[in-house]
Write an enzyme that holds these catalytic residues in place. Structure first.
Site, PDB file in Angstrom:
ATOM      1  N   ARG A   1       0.811  -1.224   0.000  1.00 13.69           N
ATOM      2  CA  ARG A   1       0.000   0.000   0.000  1.00 13.69           C
ATOM      3  C   ARG A   1       0.846   1.277   0.000  1.00 13.69           C
ATOM      4  O   ARG A   1       0.484   2.285   0.599  1.00 13.69           O
ATOM      5  CB  ARG A   1      -0.977   0.010   1.186  1.00 13.69           C
ATOM      6  CG  ARG A   1      -1.920  -1.188   1.204  1.00 13.69           C
ATOM      7  CD  ARG A   1      -2.835  -1.221   0.000  1.00 13.69           C
ATOM      8  NE  ARG A   1      -3.673  -2.410  -0.010  1.00 13.69           N
ATOM      9  CZ  ARG A   1      -3.447  -3.494  -0.771  1.00 13.69           C
ATOM     10  NH1 ARG A   1      -2.398  -3.516  -1.604  1.00 13.69           N
ATOM     11  NH2 ARG A   1      -4.259  -4.527  -0.727  1.00 13.69           N
TER      12      ARG A   1
ATOM     13  N   SER B   1     -12.277   0.417   3.206  1.00  5.95           N
ATOM     14  CA  SER B   1     -11.588   0.116   4.475  1.00  5.95           C
ATOM     15  C   SER B   1     -10.955   1.370   5.059  1.00  5.95           C
ATOM     16  O   SER B   1     -10.224   2.085   4.370  1.00  5.95           O
ATOM     17  CB  SER B   1     -10.499  -0.934   4.249  1.00  5.95           C
ATOM     18  OG  SER B   1     -11.069  -2.155   3.821  1.00  5.95           O
TER      19      SER B   1
ATOM     20  N   GLU C   1      -5.869   3.676   6.575  1.00  7.26           N
ATOM     21  CA  GLU C   1      -5.643   3.567   5.138  1.00  7.26           C
ATOM     22  C   GLU C   1      -6.222   4.787   4.437  1.00  7.26           C
ATOM     23  O   GLU C   1      -5.674   5.294   3.466  1.00  7.26           O
ATOM     24  CB  GLU C   1      -6.295   2.287   4.613  1.00  7.26           C
ATOM     25  CG  GLU C   1      -6.018   1.983   3.154  1.00  7.26           C
ATOM     26  CD  GLU C   1      -6.481   0.598   2.757  1.00  7.26           C
ATOM     27  OE1 GLU C   1      -6.750   0.404   1.562  1.00  7.26           O
ATOM     28  OE2 GLU C   1      -6.568  -0.283   3.625  1.00  7.26           O
TER      29      GLU C   1
END
Length: 327
Positions: A179, A229, A304
């Site tokens: 990520r 998320s 995130e």
């Protein structure tokens, strides 16, 4: 109103052929959470050349510049964003497939990309079928699902750098990790990417995508505005205490609500807008979740989702001023 210096520059920008633009554009209409105040100026370019013109202009005139896609992973400030917001979306969404390679502009919608790859018998992008975002943002943060990332398939990336010049980077130069990529720290604007896939059976690829979408429909909230998320699932966390959704649910936080923001009763790693939610509501709820989890198991949840402050600075939402402190 837009700042006086920006208002004075708008006519100059228009003469540069920068694409479509809107003054005082409501950012709630440009993100999946449907939250956010106005942008002083929103520009939607149709080419890399137009992106480069805007980047150079902002740099030469010392104007704040924020680059976004469809805003599926962003929480905008309630007071909006000062300066220029550059949106790479449907106007920059050309895509071609040649053998096992896909050349796509940054504004391509990721599920559309996955479907076209499947139709061409190309495998490797199945995990992206349910990701509601654009390719540029996906490449920038090495997005994906099932612990996979788009960086696995990237061959080359075209960017506009801070100086407004176009550069081409290979996969190694992007330094993809979970990520994350080197592009996030460079100030670069991703305008195009070349992906390389393996060939496969279109029917098997389609079955995998249908299975993924079915699972998502059963697990994730679909009707209420959300960003996907909220908290990051790291390998360390997953191995020691499990994924964020499980941790938050076990802390009894499903359905917890602050203002119009609620921890989804369907999946605890989603925060939904139940109507009229503000960025302040979401940040307060994030802070509450982190505090409860930390007190319960001593684990510090990281976000995130990204928060965009009024100056256009992007940061993990847990680092926003009103949500960053833990006891």
């Amino acid at each position: 109103m837009a700042p006086r210096d920006l208002t004075a520059h708008i006519q100059q920008l228009v003469r540069l052929e920068i694409g479509a633009f809107q003054v005082r554009a409501p950012l709630a209409a440009h993100c999946s959470w449907r939250i956010g105040g106005p942008a002083d100026l929103l520009i939607e370019p149709a080419s890399a050349a137009q992106v480069a013109r805007v980047v150079r202009f902002a740099r030469e005139h010392d104007l704040p510049l924020l680059v976004i896609g469809q805003g599926t992973n962003l929480l905008f400030s309630d007071t909006g964003v000062r300066g220029i917001v550059l949106k790479l979306g449907a106007r920059m969404a050309q895509l071609t497939i040649s053998d096992n390679r896909i050349l796509a502009e940054a504004g391509v919608w990721v599920p559309h990309l996955a479907r076209l790859a499947a139709r061409a018998g190309l495998t490797g992008l199945e995990h992206t079928i349910g990701i509601p975002g654009t390719l540029g943002g996906l490449v920038l943060m090495n997005g994906g699902s099932h612990r996979r990332g788009i960086g696995d398939n990237v061959r080359r990336v075209w960017i506009i750098d801070r100086a407004g010049e176009e550069q081409t980077l290979n996969r190694a130069q992007c330094a993809f990790s979970y990520r994350h990529s080197a592009l996030q720290d460079s100030g670069a604007v991703v305008v195009r990417a070349e992906l390389e896939c393996e060939t496969g059976d279109p029917r098997a690829i389609r079955r995998a995508m249908v299975c993924d979408l079915r699972e998502r429909r059963l697990k994730f909230p679909r009707k209420e505005p959300n960003c996907g998320s909220v908290f990051l699932s790291t390998a360390e966390m997953h191995a020691s205490v499990g994924p964020p959704g499980k941790i938050i649910e076990e802390a009894g936080l499903k359905g917890t609500r602050i203002g119009g923001a609620e921890v989804s009763p369907r999946h605890a790693n989603f925060i939904v807008n139940r109507g009229g939610a503000s960025a302040a509501d979401v940040l307060a709820l994030i802070a509450h979740i982190r505090r409860v989890v930390f007190e319960r198991i001593g684990f510090d949840l990281s976000c995130e989702v990204r928060y965009v402050d009024p100056q256009g600075q992007i940061m993990p939402a847990d680092q926003a001023p009103s949500s960053s402190s833990l006891p």
